[in-house]
Scaffold this active site. Structure first.
Site, PDB file in Angstrom:
ATOM      1  N   HIS A 146       0.836  -1.204   0.000  1.00 37.90           N
ATOM      2  CA  HIS A 146       0.000   0.000   0.000  1.00 37.90           C
ATOM      3  C   HIS A 146       0.876   1.262   0.000  1.00 37.90           C
ATOM      4  O   HIS A 146       0.670   2.167  -0.812  1.00 37.90           O
ATOM      5  CB  HIS A 146      -0.915  -0.020   1.241  1.00 37.90           C
ATOM      6  N   GLU A 147       1.839   1.303   0.891  1.00 37.23           N
ATOM      7  CA  GLU A 147       2.701   2.495   0.977  1.00 37.23           C
ATOM      8  C   GLU A 147       3.543   2.656  -0.281  1.00 37.23           C
ATOM      9  O   GLU A 147       3.732   3.771  -0.773  1.00 37.23           O
ATOM     10  CB  GLU A 147       3.567   2.457   2.235  1.00 37.23           C
ATOM     11  N   HIS A 193       1.547   4.355  -2.948  1.00 37.73           N
ATOM     12  CA  HIS A 193       1.539   5.822  -2.858  1.00 37.73           C
ATOM     13  C   HIS A 193       2.787   6.417  -3.499  1.00 37.73           C
ATOM     14  O   HIS A 193       2.708   7.433  -4.190  1.00 37.73           O
ATOM     15  CB  HIS A 193       1.445   6.280  -1.401  1.00 37.73           C
ATOM     16  N   HIS A 246      -5.821   6.563  -2.545  1.00 37.00           N
ATOM     17  CA  HIS A 246      -6.678   5.539  -1.958  1.00 37.00           C
ATOM     18  C   HIS A 246      -7.769   5.147  -2.950  1.00 37.00           C
ATOM     19  O   HIS A 246      -8.302   5.990  -3.672  1.00 37.00           O
ATOM     20  CB  HIS A 246      -7.291   6.023  -0.646  1.00 37.00           C
ATOM     21  N   CYS A 247      -8.066   3.865  -2.967  1.00 40.41           N
ATOM     22  CA  CYS A 247      -8.996   3.271  -3.920  1.00 40.41           C
ATOM     23  C   CYS A 247     -10.296   2.908  -3.193  1.00 40.41           C
ATOM     24  O   CYS A 247     -10.287   2.617  -2.001  1.00 40.41           O
ATOM     25  CB  CYS A 247      -8.337   2.019  -4.513  1.00 40.41           C
ATOM     26  N   CYS A 303      -9.065  -3.960  -2.953  1.00 37.01           N
ATOM     27  CA  CYS A 303      -7.798  -3.427  -3.464  1.00 37.01           C
ATOM     28  C   CYS A 303      -6.873  -3.076  -2.303  1.00 37.01           C
ATOM     29  O   CYS A 303      -7.296  -2.490  -1.302  1.00 37.01           O
ATOM     30  CB  CYS A 303      -8.051  -2.187  -4.317  1.00 37.01           C
ATOM     31  N   CYS A 306      -6.072  -3.602  -7.618  1.00 36.61           N
ATOM     32  CA  CYS A 306      -7.225  -3.865  -8.478  1.00 36.61           C
ATOM     33  C   CYS A 306      -6.835  -3.517  -9.928  1.00 36.61           C
ATOM     34  O   CYS A 306      -5.755  -2.967 -10.169  1.00 36.61           O
ATOM     35  CB  CYS A 306      -8.434  -3.051  -8.016  1.00 36.61           C
ATOM     36  N   CYS A 354      -6.031   0.339 -10.409  1.00 37.36           N
ATOM     37  CA  CYS A 354      -4.741   0.729  -9.826  1.00 37.36           C
ATOM     38  C   CYS A 354      -3.585   0.085 -10.600  1.00 37.36           C
ATOM     39  O   CYS A 354      -2.563   0.730 -10.827  1.00 37.36           O
ATOM     40  CB  CYS A 354      -4.688   0.359  -8.342  1.00 37.36           C
TER      41      CYS A 354
END
Length: 176
Positions: free
Chosen positions: A132-133, A136, A142-143, A148, A167, A170
């Protein structure tokens, strides 16, 4: 210059097998090889005695200053409780469209919530935070797709509900 890589900078002791599994998933999501570097930050200077936590903003700046000529991205891995001033705690943080992030195991442990230890769940959660990080840093916001990895998550229950993959939307943004 060598091939560009994503660097995992460990601060504390992490099992090599877990790091290899995390590296494999990062490579799958972002198509870059991963190198693991053993960090040596003296974390005492980042400790806030009033909060009894470590300052995430300052840790992130320190990771950002680290120079690896072949690094496209780098993320500091910690075992400590981290925060930013506006939140009680954070799992991780990154510089949007930058090259640095941080992630911590501390609040991902079942024991923090009165449950029995589960190392498999801990590793799964940690992978999700790291990916996740890194998302970014690659310019992803953010989705809203519930599964996701880029969906916002402030509680471990949120992490448990999502996958550790991007997803389709993304994925297409990263591939560009």
């Amino acid at each position: 210059m060598d091939e560009q890589k994503i660097f995992l900078i460990t601060n504390g002791i992490f099992e090599q097998e877990c790091l290899k599994e995390i590296a494999k998933d990062i490579t799958r999501e972002f198509n870059f090889p991963v190198s693991i570097y053993e960090g040596s930050l003296d974390l005492r200077e980042f400790y806030d005695e009033v909060r009894r936590q470590y300052d995430g903003n300052r840790l992130l700046k320190e990771i950002e200053k680290m120079d690896f000529p072949d690094a496209i991205k780098k993320i500091g891995l910690f075992r400590n409780d981290i925060y930013i001033p506006i939140l009680t705690f954070i799992f991780g943080q990154a510089i949007y469209k930058g090259n640095s992030g941080i992630a911590s195991l501390y609040r991902l442990r079942n024991e923090q919530y009165g449950m029995k230890p589960d190392e498999s769940k801990l590793l799964d959660r940690f992978k999700k935070v790291i990916i996740h990080e890194l998302g970014h840093t690659f310019g992803l916001k953010h989705c809203y797709v519930p599964t996701c990895v880029m969906r916002s998550g402030t509680y471990v229950e949120h992490l448990d509900q999502k996958n550790h993959t991007l997803c389709k939307t993304c994925r297409s943004l990263v591939d560009r």
